[in-house]
Write a protein that holds these residues in place. Sequence first.
Motif, PDB file in Angstrom:
ATOM      1  N   PHE A   1       0.609  12.347  -3.076  1.00 52.07           N
ATOM      2  CA  PHE A   1       1.177  11.229  -2.729  1.00 52.07           C
ATOM      3  C   PHE A   1      -0.276  10.288  -2.619  1.00 52.07           C
ATOM      4  CE2 PHE A   1       2.340   7.753   0.160  1.00 52.07           C
ATOM      5  CZ  PHE A   1       3.627   7.773  -0.230  1.00 52.07           C
ATOM      6  N   SER A   2       0.126   9.030  -3.306  1.00 55.21           N
ATOM      7  CA  SER A   2      -1.039   8.119  -3.285  1.00 55.21           C
ATOM      8  C   SER A   2      -0.233   6.789  -3.297  1.00 55.21           C
ATOM      9  CB  SER A   2      -1.552   8.170  -4.778  1.00 55.21           C
ATOM     10  OG  SER A   2      -2.541   9.198  -4.876  1.00 55.21           O
ATOM     11  N   LEU A   3      -0.822   6.014  -2.486  1.00 53.28           N
ATOM     12  CA  LEU A   3      -0.294   4.584  -2.188  1.00 53.28           C
ATOM     13  C   LEU A   3      -1.374   4.007  -1.289  1.00 53.28           C
ATOM     14  CD1 LEU A   3       2.260   2.821  -1.607  1.00 53.28           C
ATOM     15  CD2 LEU A   3       2.877   3.753   0.566  1.00 53.28           C
ATOM     16  N   THR A   4      -1.508   2.436  -1.566  1.00 56.83           N
ATOM     17  CA  THR A   4      -2.464   1.592  -1.153  1.00 56.83           C
ATOM     18  C   THR A   4      -1.425   0.373  -0.560  1.00 56.83           C
ATOM     19  OG1 THR A   4      -4.091   1.864  -2.481  1.00 56.83           O
ATOM     20  CG2 THR A   4      -4.269  -0.172  -1.097  1.00 56.83           C
ATOM     21  N   ILE A   5      -1.648   0.004   0.831  1.00 54.55           N
ATOM     22  CA  ILE A   5      -1.143  -0.641   1.596  1.00 54.55           C
ATOM     23  C   ILE A   5      -2.015  -1.919   1.992  1.00 54.55           C
ATOM     24  CG2 ILE A   5       0.541  -1.406   3.602  1.00 54.55           C
ATOM     25  CD1 ILE A   5       1.308   1.470   3.837  1.00 54.55           C
ATOM     26  N   ARG A   6      -1.990  -3.371   1.558  1.00 54.94           N
ATOM     27  CA  ARG A   6      -2.900  -4.158   1.424  1.00 54.94           C
ATOM     28  C   ARG A   6      -2.972  -4.594   3.179  1.00 54.94           C
ATOM     29  NH1 ARG A   6      -0.061  -4.887  -2.963  1.00 54.94           N
ATOM     30  NH2 ARG A   6       1.183  -6.720  -1.901  1.00 54.94           N
ATOM     31  N   PRO A   7      -4.018  -5.056   3.287  1.00 49.08           N
ATOM     32  CA  PRO A   7      -3.935  -5.713   4.876  1.00 49.08           C
ATOM     33  C   PRO A   7      -2.923  -6.579   5.030  1.00 49.08           C
ATOM     34  CG  PRO A   7      -6.114  -5.716   3.788  1.00 49.08           C
ATOM     35  CD  PRO A   7      -5.177  -5.285   2.735  1.00 49.08           C
ATOM     36  N   GLY A   8      -2.362  -6.742   6.117  1.00 47.43           N
ATOM     37  CA  GLY A   8      -1.276  -7.559   6.429  1.00 47.43           C
ATOM     38  C   GLY A   8       0.230  -7.308   5.932  1.00 47.43           C
ATOM     39  N   GLU A   9       0.177  -6.249   4.974  1.00 44.72           N
ATOM     40  CA  GLU A   9       1.308  -6.065   3.943  1.00 44.72           C
ATOM     41  C   GLU A   9       2.477  -5.246   4.852  1.00 44.72           C
ATOM     42  OE1 GLU A   9       2.568  -4.534  -0.375  1.00 44.72           O
ATOM     43  OE2 GLU A   9       0.769  -3.682   0.514  1.00 44.72           O
ATOM     44  N   LYS A  10       3.677  -5.555   4.558  1.00 41.04           N
ATOM     45  CA  LYS A  10       4.882  -5.048   5.257  1.00 41.04           C
ATOM     46  C   LYS A  10       5.434  -4.267   4.273  1.00 41.04           C
ATOM     47  CE  LYS A  10       4.991  -9.115   8.097  1.00 41.04           C
ATOM     48  NZ  LYS A  10       3.742  -9.522   7.452  1.00 41.04           N
ATOM     49  N   VAL A  11       5.494  -2.597   4.471  1.00 37.61           N
ATOM     50  CA  VAL A  11       5.983  -1.783   3.576  1.00 37.61           C
ATOM     51  C   VAL A  11       7.039  -0.872   4.286  1.00 37.61           C
ATOM     52  CG1 VAL A  11       5.439   0.148   2.396  1.00 37.61           C
ATOM     53  CG2 VAL A  11       3.768  -1.697   2.007  1.00 37.61           C
ATOM     54  N   GLY A  12       8.354  -0.926   3.589  1.00 46.23           N
ATOM     55  CA  GLY A  12       9.339  -0.145   4.002  1.00 46.23           C
ATOM     56  C   GLY A  12       9.319   1.149   3.184  1.00 46.23           C
ATOM     57  N   LEU A  13       9.508   2.288   4.088  1.00 46.88           N
ATOM     58  CA  LEU A  13       9.549   3.772   3.417  1.00 46.88           C
ATOM     59  C   LEU A  13      11.095   3.916   3.552  1.00 46.88           C
ATOM     60  CD1 LEU A  13       6.697   5.751   4.938  1.00 46.88           C
ATOM     61  CD2 LEU A  13       6.527   4.270   2.766  1.00 46.88           C
ATOM     62  N   VAL A  14      11.771   4.260   2.230  1.00 45.89           N
ATOM     63  CA  VAL A  14      13.098   4.649   2.071  1.00 45.89           C
ATOM     64  C   VAL A  14      13.325   6.132   1.425  1.00 45.89           C
ATOM     65  CG1 VAL A  14      15.088   3.578   1.015  1.00 45.89           C
ATOM     66  CG2 VAL A  14      13.368   1.985   1.853  1.00 45.89           C
ATOM     67  N   GLY A  15      14.363   6.721   1.793  1.00 43.96           N
ATOM     68  CA  GLY A  15      14.458   7.916   1.229  1.00 43.96           C
ATOM     69  C   GLY A  15      15.560   8.741   2.042  1.00 43.96           C
ATOM     70  N   ARG A  16      16.171   9.809   1.403  1.00 44.53           N
ATOM     71  CA  ARG A  16      16.960  10.729   2.130  1.00 44.53           C
ATOM     72  C   ARG A  16      16.264  11.419   3.168  1.00 44.53           C
ATOM     73  NH1 ARG A  16      18.586  10.809  -3.173  1.00 44.53           N
ATOM     74  NH2 ARG A  16      20.747  10.052  -3.601  1.00 44.53           N
ATOM     75  N   SER A  17      17.036  12.038   4.001  1.00 44.61           N
ATOM     76  CA  SER A  17      16.460  12.803   5.177  1.00 44.61           C
ATOM     77  C   SER A  17      15.766  13.994   4.510  1.00 44.61           C
ATOM     78  CB  SER A  17      17.409  13.252   6.129  1.00 44.61           C
ATOM     79  OG  SER A  17      18.047  12.316   6.968  1.00 44.61           O
ATOM     80  N   GLY A  18      14.509  14.262   5.005  1.00 51.30           N
ATOM     81  CA  GLY A  18      13.619  15.289   4.358  1.00 51.30           C
ATOM     82  C   GLY A  18      12.706  14.939   3.350  1.00 51.30           C
ATOM     83  N   ALA A  19      12.827  13.420   2.808  1.00 49.91           N
ATOM     84  CA  ALA A  19      11.916  12.952   1.661  1.00 49.91           C
ATOM     85  C   ALA A  19      10.407  12.982   2.051  1.00 49.91           C
ATOM     86  CB  ALA A  19      12.461  11.486   1.404  1.00 49.91           C
ATOM     87  N   GLY A  20      10.159  13.038   3.558  1.00 51.84           N
ATOM     88  CA  GLY A  20       8.733  13.108   3.859  1.00 51.84           C
ATOM     89  C   GLY A  20       8.301  11.747   4.348  1.00 51.84           C
TER      90      GLY A  20
END
Length: 637
Positions: free
Chosen positions: A401-420
């Motif tokens: 898994f690779s992901l960069t969240i920028r300073p001050g950015e608002k990120v929502g994580l979405v997925g079915r149960s068990g997605a991680g």
Amino acid sequence: MNHFSVIRAHPPFKIGFRMFGFFQRLIPITDPPQVDGHSVTPPNTLLAFYWFYVRQTRWLYASLLVTGAISASVDTLIPVFIGRVVTLAGTSDRVSALHAALPVLLLLGGAILVIMPSALLLDSLIRHVAITPGTTILVRWQAHWHVVRQSWPFFQNDFAGRIASRVMGVAAPIRETILSSIRALWYLLIYASSALAWLVSMDWRLAMPVLGWFVLYMVLMRVLVPQMRDRSKATSLMRSLSSGRIVDSYTNILTVKLFARASDEDAHIREALDRNLTTMQAEMRLDSIFVVCLNLLNLSLLASTSSVAIWLWYIGALHGAAIAVALPLVWRITTMAGWVAWEIASIFENIGAVQEAMLSIAVPHGLEDQKGAGELVADRGEIRFQDVSFSYGTATTIDHFSLTIRPGEKVGLVGRSGAGKSTLVNLLLRFYDLQSGHILIDGQDIRQVKQESLRAAIGMVTQDTSLLHRSIAENIRYGRRDASMEAVMQAAREAHAHDFILALEDWEGRRGYDARVGERGVKLSGGQRQRIAIARVILKNAPILVLDEATSALDSEVEAAIQEQLDRLMTHKTTIAIAHRLSTIARMDRLVVMDRGAIIETGTHEQLLQAHGIYADLWARQSGGFIGSDAPAQAAE
């Protein structure tokens, strides 16, 4: 001036209080030994585990060996004193005999009346005033200090009640094992050795029965004591299991009531208690065998010593006064050995309890700060997941898994149960260590910074909100310990909790912010607990914010009001939000859709709807009012 003040003012009582105070201060309550800032794990072998705690106050235990030796040695003088008196009584020239015997009698009497009480007083002060309270709290504190720094999975894998029982219960058996050994075994050894010396001084043949008794006593100990130890450990394990199940039932009493499962809980707990009963019965059977064998051995010693003494008297090798010394000495050994039998049973019951407690205490920390770890500096709040992989067991949970969240950015994580999604947050908080890859905050690998500083930089509101059984103010102030009461109340207002807090009153009449919330916050509703948790995070004001179903327990009206505060809270903060209710995260700067630990879609809400992928499908299901069925999705299309 009241009566107590008069007593305290009297000089003898002042001296007494000073004396008690001196002994009470002999054992300072200190943190456990540490190396490079890490607590030293208590050893997982029995003797080493004992020594880990005993060595910190070893000089006090050593002083008990001295006082015990003095008391036991003087104790043997009582039969000698009696023998001298019998000899004196049998003399025809009373004046001359008394004049000759008086110095020895005064010396013996002085030892018995002065030295022995002084030794007993000092022994009692060390044992009861210094060691008993001091070592009990010292061991409890150090055991708790080590256990509370265990990783989160450590607490997930056991009953909280059983862990607490072991931490609180280990001090007394450690203390009593040593004290009982000194009080009983050491005292008996010194007394028997002194008695043997007196018997040899009168006639070496008088000592033969005592030597034979010693040999048989050691054989009895060698055969039965190991079995007593093992059975005591089994009993302690079953007692701990029973306690854990009972606490688990009480903790989840609402579930028990809701599902009408009282009879099932009865069976679950009764099964543990039955196993506890079986182990206790086996332990008591062995104790009974030990006591019977020891009593037979003691009676044999008394009979054999009496027979030898009478025979020696009959052949003229021993006078009657010597018999008056020998028989009380031997009788005291037999009565003392019976007392020792019960002490030994207690010793090995305590050893079993210590062995059982070691299962939770003598455990190395699962997640330690690296040597030389520094403080996290999170000025910007950038988060980078670099090729992260992790699994709880054989099944992969997070896969490259690779992901960069920028300073001050608002990120929502979405997925079915068990997605991680939640696993990803747990990895960010370093509740678990990665199998591979890196997580960086402002360029700093989270494995190379102190865990406390890492978590101090992250404010989190979880779906399953748990509060401490303390006041409302203390729970909110947990976000920032030095916060003023005004800051606490302002945070509560922003979380729309201030009004309902003012109306609270607990079972002891405490009101408002002073009211207690009950264990895990059970005196509050789910929505009220959630608002307290949000107020706590608002007060913490950390640069990184994690919201894991933060508004799931709130009704729509309150959620809409709090959402405004959360929007304000998220300003200038790097935010990760998890929500199954997609409407709560649709306004995020970016949405990341996960499945089986990998990213399958990413973009804004509008971009993902236009892509007609998994997110669009989930949105259609929820927009239609149905979650998880195919028909409503088709209807929405």
